[in-house]
Design an enzyme around this catalytic site. Structure first.
Site, PDB file in Angstrom:
ATOM      1  N   SER A 193      -8.892   7.671  -5.759  1.00 46.58           N
ATOM      2  CA  SER A 193      -9.325   6.897  -6.921  1.00 46.58           C
ATOM      3  C   SER A 193     -10.814   7.081  -7.190  1.00 46.58           C
ATOM      4  O   SER A 193     -11.232   7.201  -8.347  1.00 46.58           O
ATOM      5  CB  SER A 193      -9.020   5.405  -6.715  1.00 46.58           C
ATOM      6  OG  SER A 193      -7.637   5.163  -6.741  1.00 46.58           O
ATOM      7  N   PRO A 232      -9.299  -8.269 -18.958  1.00 45.97           N
ATOM      8  CA  PRO A 232      -8.415  -9.270 -18.362  1.00 45.97           C
ATOM      9  C   PRO A 232      -7.115  -9.472 -19.143  1.00 45.97           C
ATOM     10  O   PRO A 232      -6.064  -9.726 -18.552  1.00 45.97           O
ATOM     11  CB  PRO A 232      -9.274 -10.538 -18.358  1.00 45.97           C
ATOM     12  CG  PRO A 232     -10.678 -10.042 -18.285  1.00 45.97           C
ATOM     13  CD  PRO A 232     -10.689  -8.764 -19.077  1.00 45.97           C
ATOM     14  N   ARG A 286      10.007   8.368  19.737  1.00 49.38           N
ATOM     15  CA  ARG A 286      10.540   7.031  20.018  1.00 49.38           C
ATOM     16  C   ARG A 286      11.950   7.122  20.625  1.00 49.38           C
ATOM     17  O   ARG A 286      12.826   7.775  20.071  1.00 49.38           O
ATOM     18  CB  ARG A 286      10.588   6.235  18.724  1.00 49.38           C
ATOM     19  CG  ARG A 286      11.268   4.888  18.815  1.00 49.38           C
ATOM     20  CD  ARG A 286      10.410   3.870  19.540  1.00 49.38           C
ATOM     21  NE  ARG A 286      10.964   2.524  19.380  1.00 49.38           N
ATOM     22  CZ  ARG A 286      10.443   1.434  19.919  1.00 49.38           C
ATOM     23  NH1 ARG A 286       9.338   1.532  20.642  1.00 49.38           N
ATOM     24  NH2 ARG A 286      10.991   0.261  19.737  1.00 49.38           N
ATOM     25  N   LEU A 291       9.546   3.131  11.477  1.00 50.35           N
ATOM     26  CA  LEU A 291       8.533   2.784  12.476  1.00 50.35           C
ATOM     27  C   LEU A 291       8.706   1.371  13.020  1.00 50.35           C
ATOM     28  O   LEU A 291       7.989   0.973  13.946  1.00 50.35           O
ATOM     29  CB  LEU A 291       7.128   2.925  11.880  1.00 50.35           C
ATOM     30  CG  LEU A 291       6.468   4.312  12.043  1.00 50.35           C
ATOM     31  CD1 LEU A 291       7.179   5.363  11.209  1.00 50.35           C
ATOM     32  CD2 LEU A 291       4.994   4.258  11.677  1.00 50.35           C
ATOM     33  N   GLU A 331      -3.311   3.116 -14.582  1.00 52.89           N
ATOM     34  CA  GLU A 331      -3.199   4.313 -15.428  1.00 52.89           C
ATOM     35  C   GLU A 331      -1.829   4.373 -16.118  1.00 52.89           C
ATOM     36  O   GLU A 331      -1.242   5.434 -16.289  1.00 52.89           O
ATOM     37  CB  GLU A 331      -3.416   5.609 -14.613  1.00 52.89           C
ATOM     38  CG  GLU A 331      -4.602   5.608 -13.687  1.00 52.89           C
ATOM     39  CD  GLU A 331      -5.925   5.536 -14.411  1.00 52.89           C
ATOM     40  OE1 GLU A 331      -5.931   5.437 -15.648  1.00 52.89           O
ATOM     41  OE2 GLU A 331      -6.963   5.579 -13.724  1.00 52.89           O
ATOM     42  N   GLY A 332      -1.334   3.211 -16.522  1.00 51.88           N
ATOM     43  CA  GLY A 332      -0.040   3.124 -17.192  1.00 51.88           C
ATOM     44  C   GLY A 332       1.035   2.658 -16.233  1.00 51.88           C
ATOM     45  O   GLY A 332       1.304   3.308 -15.226  1.00 51.88           O
TER      46      GLY A 332
END
Length: 388
Positions: free
Chosen positions: A95, A138, A272, A342, A367-368
């Site tokens: 960003s 806003p 795991r 996980l 951004e939409g």
């Protein structure tokens, strides 16, 4: 022997040597310099923005797809791959680069005067100056045409009043590109952040994009000279053109977050042990991994196609909406599914998965929103606008 998800799609063979080298360079820097620190930044809700900007400037990714003024002038696709690698570390880092290069620098490069370009772009490309982009308000997010920020003439000057919200880089920026209503329609203004009447309080208490500076912009009778206006931008086509640049980066960036989650999950289930066997050896685990790999690979193929179209000058806003809608939606689904593999470890910052999932909640709507991009695609298919 494990196969990387992208290898199943032979993605490397679709890239040029230069594109692969740019991607490797950004990934190496991200792994070495950024990843070791990003979990702490996220936990603290703070980043060393100026230090990061200089590091990213040295890397050459700030405004890298622009020509001249210290910018690297790479292909759009190379820029997309850089966004992918940055967001594989954290959406907040992508960003920072996206707002700097695809919004603020692009606005000045595309619509600004030669004086604007000379004054700001070289320093921004080097990371010595930081920019932000003031469009969202806003009460005016998905509908920027309802903005309330105004700019009125006072002799040869302009007087700006209004408030912008959810502005990345705002509190650390040296310059803001601010969009405002005027008697001539919506215009863009280059606003030095040290101008009297300008302030940018930082937004705190976020649970997403915590490794990113997010701010409000407040303009109280900010006086600007006549030359502050972007001469080549009139109406909403200016800011929307900038948003399409940023959305293109997200098409690739979201896949970086998804790839990192999937790589983490594949490694984890291999190590795991559950009921005396590796978690990776169970059919349900393999089904989850196969489904996620399929969606990640399809998203990457879509991104590469859009990148080629952009470099050929043939990419349309509707196609960008396809990419943003699909790739962010699938990325957040992958992050959530990886979290299940996980188990409880998936909610800690010892692993990147929950951090990516939280970040993608923001990427899904900025951004939409998904809803807006859905309606953009729907209008393209039917010829009927459904926004109102």
């Amino acid at each position: 022997m494990r196969t990387h998800p992208f290898d199943l799609f032979a993605i490397d063979g679709l890239l040029t040597d230069e594109e692969r080298e740019i991607q490797r360079t950004v990934r190496t820097m991200g792994e070495r310099e950024l990843r070791p620190r990003v979990a702490q930044w996220f936990e603290d809700g703070a980043i060393p923005a100026r230090e990061l900007a200089r590091e990213l400037g040295k890397l050459g990714v700030l405004g890298m797809h622009l020509e001249g003024y210290g910018c690297a002038g790479t292909s759009a696709l190379s820029y997309g791959l850089a966004c992918l690698e940055l967001e594989a570390v954290d959406s907040g880092l992508r960003s920072l680069v996206s707002v700097q290069g695809s919004l603020t620098m692009y606005a000045i490069w595309k619509y600004g005067s030669e004086e604007h370009k000379q004054e700001w772009l070289p320093g921004m490309a080097a990371g010595e100056k930081i920019g932000c982009f003031g469009l969202t308000e806003p009460d005016a997010g998905s509908d920027p045409g309802s903005m309330r920020t105004t700019a009125r003439r006072d002799g040869s000057d302009w007087i700006l009043n209004g408030t912008k919200m959810w502005i990345t880089n705002g509190s650390v920026a040296d310059v803001a590109v601010v969009w405002a209503r005027t008697d001539e329609g919506v215009r863009g203004f280059v606003v030095p952040t040290d101008a009297p009447g300008f302030s940018a309080p930082e937004i705190k208490r976020k649970l997403s994009l915590r490794a990113s500076v997010t701010s409000e912009l407040v303009l109280e009778d900010v006086r600007l000279p006549a030359g502050a206006v972007l001469p080549s931008a009139r109406g909403l086509s200016g800011p929307l053109g900038c948003l399409n640049e940023a959305r293109f980066g997200i098409v690739f960036g979201a896949l970086g977050a998804a790839r990192d989650c999937l790589e983490t999950a594949i490694s984890y289930v291999g190590d795991r042990t559950v009921f005396g066997r590796a978690l990776a050896s169970y059919q349900l685990t393999q089904q989850k991994l196969a489904d996620m790999t399929l969606e990640l690979g399809k998203g990457m193929l879509l991104a590469l196609q859009l990148g080629r179209l952009k470099d050929e000058g043939r990419l349309t806003p509707e196609q960008i909406s396809l990419g943003k809608l699909n790739n962010v939606r699938e990325a957040i689904a992958i992050a959530r599914e990886c979290r299940t593999l996980l188990g409880a470890n998936g909610i800690t910052l010892e692993y990147p998965v929950i951090r990516h999932a939280n970040n993608l909640e923001s990427v899904l709507t900025y951004e939409g929103t998904s809803e807006v991009h859905t309606l953009v695609i729907g209008k393209a298919l039917t010829g009927e606008g459904a926004f109102r």
